[in-house]
Design an enzyme around this catalytic site. Structure first.
Site, short mmCIF file in Angstrom:
data_model
loop_
_atom_site.label_atom_id
_atom_site.label_comp_id
_atom_site.label_asym_id
_atom_site.label_seq_id
_atom_site.Cartn_x
_atom_site.Cartn_y
_atom_site.Cartn_z
N LYS A 37 50.63 47.06 48.23
CA LYS A 37 49.18 46.97 48.35
C LYS A 37 48.75 46.23 49.63
CE LYS A 37 47.44 43.67 45.86
NZ LYS A 37 47.00 42.69 46.90
N THR A 38 49.33 45.05 49.87
CA THR A 38 48.92 44.25 51.03
C THR A 38 49.28 44.96 52.33
OG1 THR A 38 49.27 42.25 49.72
CG2 THR A 38 49.07 41.97 52.09
N ASP A 221 40.23 43.34 48.80
CA ASP A 221 41.53 43.15 48.14
C ASP A 221 41.30 42.74 46.69
OD1 ASP A 221 44.27 42.97 47.89
OD2 ASP A 221 44.40 40.96 48.76
N GLU A 222 42.22 43.09 45.81
CA GLU A 222 42.17 42.70 44.39
C GLU A 222 40.81 43.07 43.76
OE1 GLU A 222 44.84 41.85 43.05
OE2 GLU A 222 46.05 40.58 44.36
N GLN A 252 46.16 45.32 36.19
CA GLN A 252 46.48 43.92 36.46
C GLN A 252 45.23 43.03 36.45
OE1 GLN A 252 49.94 43.03 39.21
NE2 GLN A 252 49.36 45.04 40.00
N ARG A 595 56.90 41.34 37.00
CA ARG A 595 57.36 40.28 37.92
C ARG A 595 58.87 40.39 38.14
NH1 ARG A 595 53.47 40.33 40.28
NH2 ARG A 595 52.95 41.98 38.85
#
Length: 720
Positions: A37-38, A221-222, A252, A595
């Site tokens: 994503k980043t 973002d997010e 998420q 994770r």
């Protein structure tokens, strides 16, 4: 700017490249966990700059942390040969602050307006309560603070509120008074930054037009963590010539308690006529079995945009499932397994133990302390360093030894009793004058002010009442009588975790009593002092990572243990009767599972001490969502532990000799029409009938008379 713009695209998969090279228009990038994503967000900005589609001053980038904003800026600077100083990048609050500084007149603020942090805001509220002659004991300042901030974050001023509840009749005027005071003094709290900025844009079409022409690209973002007001604020910048590029993952979205609305993602698709989002589903973090299991869990949520993670990596090992007899044996297994993995060459830094509630850390801290394994609590304090635990321990220390000056100073005005600093300084001077302890000074003074006399009476009363008590009941009484419980209950939304930690202190006492110490309270306090972090890792030291699932968001580890997977714990008991909150708990489980890069352990316990009592929970529904072929059972009797509690362990210590004519058995699973599934933990004869103690998964312990209660013995056929 760059010699070869195509080098920016090296290594991108087709979906990532589609997102980065998007020609025009608004778009939602549905980016699954570990899907890059980043990288997509930063490469998109670099691509716009490198291909001259935008100059730095044409770009607005919104993040949720300053750290993320700095990381994005650093990555872009490494990709393109252009200064990014003119680009606006920051958090919602940071960007709103910048806008208000530039346009203070339009926002009806003085040029030198000051920002109130949370502590300063609380001080202002306390002063206002005094001016209104309102007691803090009747109306807690934190409760007023929460009321004000909650409504501001929802975009509501006091003038738009109606007093639906009796207490609102006090809170709404205080909200209005607070706003008036802040306006007069030129003060702006955090919630006000966003609301004032939104209102300013809403009432200034020329200002909106200016920023829509300037910011041709708005990147977020997010996005799944935005609330309604943040989304409305963003929409001010999106015009005919500009484009919104939102990156996020509704699976998420785990911050509902902060107002996050994952439904904003579906709303964005509707508002901007986006037919289909771009889905980033290829995962670069986890092995196949972890992803298959996570997909199986999250697909049970109904309100989501469909997506399924996959990887080109190997399937890897099956997930490890453990059902332990008790919470202590669950922890003992995890700690032993961590030690084994460490010796096998997996660095402690790459191993994480996740739990739903911070209170669960205590057992792990104790076990790691006993084995001498260094640990680090990520994003939180060690158990015995937490504010509420220190307060409770101080009261217990005073019961053992009233001459303990440090303990007395800690709690003499906690909860608030109106004992001010000047009074305390006078008490200290008095103690020095007579060369005695603070308690001695209190006892020497036969004309104490009422507030101090009440404190002395409270401590003496608790000492007398607790003398014959078991340790856990002693702590229960002290937490209640001291006022700590009521203090945190006044603002339950912010302090649920503190109350859970106080409950865990009682749980610690239950387990400690079983050690048979002759002087339980003194020994317990000494043990608490020893456990207050000797093995908390030093900076730079290799250490096992302990954290809540919320704190784990955005992190990744080679091996992950998700502990306490039981109904009422994970999913949390507060969510069991609320479908929306249950879906958030499922998203939280999805975050926990994703994770793990290589190994994932899922553990639960048949018996757990909760609220200072033994409970016999059902295992989490999330375990049952995972196909059995993806799991490996780590205990002999695990296969017998389905959604039933037929094999719940009841130790002999807690088992009574039951009459022969009892139609039920201890440990038997039963179904009640109202309370659902539960397990019988105790029974006693009452005339011709029996009173059963039943621990229900959804509603806790109930006492039922067999003359009236209609209970069915649960078997596997009833699951369907």
């Amino acid at each position: 700017m760059m010699g070869n713009t195509h080098s920016l695209l090296d290594g991108l998969n087709p979906q990532q490249m589609q997102a980065v090279c998007l020609a025009s228009g608004n778009m939602l990038i549905l980016a699954g966990a570990g899907s890059g994503k980043t990288r997509v967000l930063t490469t998109r900005i670099a691509w716009l700059l490198a291909t001259n589609q935008a100059r730095p001053h044409n770009i607005l980038t919104v993040t949720f942390t300053n750290k993320a904003a700095k990381e994005i800026d650093a990555r872009i600077s490494a990709m393109v040969e252009v200064g990014t100083q003119a680009m606006w990048a920051g958090t919602f609050h940071g960007l709103c602050h910048r806008l208000l500084r530039i346009h203070f007149k339009e926002a009806n603020l003085p040029k030198s307006f000051q920002i109130l942090d949370s502590t300063d805001q609380l001080s202002v509220i306390r002063r206002l309560l005094k001016t209104q002659q309102l007691s803090e004991e009747l109306l807690a300042p934190r409760q007023v603070q929460y009321f004000i901030n909650r409504h501001k974050e929802a975009g509501k001023r006091s003038t738009f509120l109606s007093a639906d509840k009796p207490q609102d009749q006090q809170l709404i005027p205080l909200f209005q008074l607070y706003d008036e005071y802040c306006q007069q003094q030129g003060l702006v709290d955090f919630a006000e930054l966003l609301l004032r900025s939104h209102e300013m844009m809403q009432s200034n079409p020329l200002l909106v037009a200016h920023y829509q022409q300037r910011f041709l690209h708005i990147l977020v973002d997010e996005f799944q963590d935005t609330n309604r007001l943040q989304y409305q604020w963003l929409k001010h910048f999106v015009g005919k010539e500009s484009a919104l590029f939102a990156v996020g993952d509704d699976d998420q979205s785990i911050y509902g308690f902060r107002g996050a609305e994952p439904s904003n993602m579906a709303l964005l698709l509707k508002d901007y006529d986006i037919t289909e989002p771009i889905r980033l589903e290829q995962n670069y973090r986890s092995v196949g079995n972890v992803l298959k299991a996570a997909n199986a869990v999250i697909k049970k949520n109904t309100d989501r945009l469909d997506k399924a993670l996959w990887t080109q990596d190997i399937d890897g090992e099956p997930l490890n499932l453990l059902e332990a007899a008790t919470d202590k044996t669950e922890v003992a297994f995890i700690v032993k397994e961590v030690s084994r993995l460490d010796k096998a060459g997996i660095l402690l830094d790459n191993i994480a133990v996740l739990y739903r509630s911070n209170a669960q850390s205590r057992l792990f801290e104790q076990a790691l302390f006993d084995r001498g394994i260094a640990y680090r609590i990520y994003g939180g304090l060690r158990f015995f360093e937490r504010q509420e635990i220190k307060h409770a321990i101080a009261y217990l220390r005073l019961i053992v030894n009233p001459e303990d000056n440090d303990a007395l100073l800690r709690v003499i005005n906690v909860p608030t009793r109106g004992i001010g600093l000047r009074t305390i300084e006078g008490l200290i001077d008095h103690a020095k004058q007579f060369n005695t302890s603070l308690w001695g000074a209190l006892k020497l003074n036969h004309e104490l002010p009422v507030k101090l006399a009440n404190f002395v009476a409270l401590i003496e009363n608790m000492r007398a009442l607790t003398e014959p008590m078991a340790l856990s009941e002693m702590i229960r009484l002290v937490v209640a009588r001291s006022g700590l419980k009521a203090m945190y209950e006044q603002n339950l939304k912010d302090h649920t975790e503190r109350l859970e930690n106080l409950e865990e202190l009682m749980n610690a006492a239950v387990n400690f009593e079983s050690d048979g110490d002759q002087i339980p309270l003194i020994s317990f306090l000494n043990n608490a002092a020893l456990e207050s972090g000797e093995y908390q890792a030093q900076h730079g030291q290799r250490a096992l990572q302990l954290m809540t699932v919320h704190a784990a968001k955005g992190l990744e580890f080679d091996t992950v243990f998700v502990s306490g997977l039981e109904e009422g714990l994970f999913p949390h008991e507060n969510s069991l009767t609320n479908a929306k909150e249950t879906q958030e708990e499922r998203r939280l489980m999805y975050v926990a599972m994703t994770r793990a890069k290589r190994q994932l352990y899922l553990t639960c316990a048949k018996q757990r001490v909760l609220h200072g009592r033994f409970n016999y929970p059902m295992r989490s529904r999330f375990i049952d969502d995972i196909p059995s072929q993806l799991t490996k059972v780590l205990s002999d009797d695990y296969a017998n532990f389905g959604t039933t509690l037929r094999h719940t362990m009841v130790t002999k210590k807690h088992l009574k000799t039951m009459p022969n004519d009892l139609p039920y058995q201890i440990g038997q699973t039963v179904m009640h029409q109202k309370f659902g599934l539960g397990v019988i933990t105790d029974a006693e004869k009452m005339g011709e009938t029996f009173r059963l103690t039943v621990n229900f998964a959804a509603s806790g312990t109930k006492w039922l008379d067999t003359a009236y209660a209609k209970l069915q013995i649960f078997d596997e056929s009833m699951k369907h």
